[in-house]
Design a protein around this motif. Structure first.
Motif, short mmCIF file in Angstrom:
data_model
loop_
_atom_site.label_atom_id
_atom_site.label_comp_id
_atom_site.label_asym_id
_atom_site.label_seq_id
_atom_site.Cartn_x
_atom_site.Cartn_y
_atom_site.Cartn_z
N ALA A 4 -43.72 -48.79 16.94
CA ALA A 4 -42.64 -48.73 17.54
C ALA A 4 -41.68 -47.48 17.57
CB ALA A 4 -41.68 -49.90 17.69
N GLU A 5 -41.58 -46.64 18.24
CA GLU A 5 -40.47 -45.50 18.33
C GLU A 5 -39.16 -45.96 18.78
OE1 GLU A 5 -42.34 -42.49 20.45
OE2 GLU A 5 -44.34 -42.28 18.82
N LEU A 9 -28.48 -45.37 19.37
CA LEU A 9 -27.22 -44.68 19.49
C LEU A 9 -25.98 -45.41 19.48
CD1 LEU A 9 -28.04 -41.83 22.15
CD2 LEU A 9 -27.55 -41.38 19.97
N LEU A 10 -24.75 -45.09 19.47
CA LEU A 10 -23.63 -45.75 19.42
C LEU A 10 -23.39 -45.88 21.08
CD1 LEU A 10 -21.44 -43.72 16.92
CD2 LEU A 10 -21.97 -45.95 16.70
N GLN A 58 -41.43 -58.97 19.11
CA GLN A 58 -41.17 -59.08 17.29
C GLN A 58 -40.21 -57.77 17.17
OE1 GLN A 58 -44.38 -59.03 14.66
NE2 GLN A 58 -43.10 -57.98 13.05
N VAL A 59 -40.51 -56.53 17.84
CA VAL A 59 -39.71 -55.53 17.61
C VAL A 59 -38.20 -55.60 18.19
CG1 VAL A 59 -39.38 -52.77 18.35
CG2 VAL A 59 -41.63 -53.83 17.71
N HIS A 60 -38.01 -56.45 19.46
CA HIS A 60 -36.72 -56.57 19.74
C HIS A 60 -35.95 -57.56 18.64
CE1 HIS A 60 -36.03 -55.18 24.01
NE2 HIS A 60 -37.35 -55.45 24.14
N TYR A 75 -29.95 -49.75 21.62
CA TYR A 75 -31.33 -49.22 21.29
C TYR A 75 -32.26 -49.31 22.45
CZ TYR A 75 -32.95 -53.98 20.85
OH TYR A 75 -33.31 -55.48 21.09
N THR A 76 -33.27 -48.30 22.22
CA THR A 76 -34.52 -48.52 23.19
C THR A 76 -35.74 -48.17 22.33
OG1 THR A 76 -34.21 -46.19 23.83
CG2 THR A 76 -33.09 -47.57 25.08
N PHE A 77 -36.84 -48.53 22.78
CA PHE A 77 -38.02 -48.41 21.92
C PHE A 77 -39.05 -48.15 22.91
CE2 PHE A 77 -40.38 -52.31 21.78
CZ PHE A 77 -39.39 -53.24 21.89
#
Lengths: 82, 82
Positions: A4-5, A9-10, A58-60, A75-77
């Motif tokens: 997962a990349e 960011l704020l 799972q990453v979420h 966040y995004t991935f």
């Protein structure tokens, strides 16, 4: 296995003093055309398992529980098979 | 106008204690299938100007001069027209 990349960011509504400081520094180095700088975290998390949907869920969950502060951060991935 | 999405990570040869600490924390939260965690910086830098090649060259220069420590860090970026 999935990597997962994750980009963190704020939120737009939150002041980014770090970004402003870097923007000013770039200006003093002669980069006057820099309009905006935002600074956050980049994480690469590798998880074992074959199922893409399970890895995504799972990453979420890991982002919401530990990796980000969802009160002030977005966040995004992307998932990449490795 | 162009937005550079810059990912900065420690070089593979450099120890990432922050990543290791997060990996351990995820394990203790029950995510035993996490194989690796690497943590770095994510920057979004918006530059005025129409020419893509010029924007690309400028972002490289800003990364090399200020935004990253090229002795211990690697960076990649994507340019998005905004």
């Amino acid at each position: 296995m999935w990597k997962a990349e994750i980009k963190v960011l704020l939120k737009q509504s939150v002041l980014d003093p770090q970004g402003q400081a870097v923007e000013k520094a770039l200006g003093s180095l002669g980069y006057g055309n820099v309009e905006d700088v935002r600074i956050g975290k980049y994480l690469e998390v590798t998880v074992a398992g074959a199922d893409r949907a399970a890895a995504e869920a799972q990453v979420h969950e890991m982002c919401e529980r530990l990796l980000t502060n969802t009160v002030i951060e977005d966040y995004t991935f992307e998932l990449v098979e490795v």
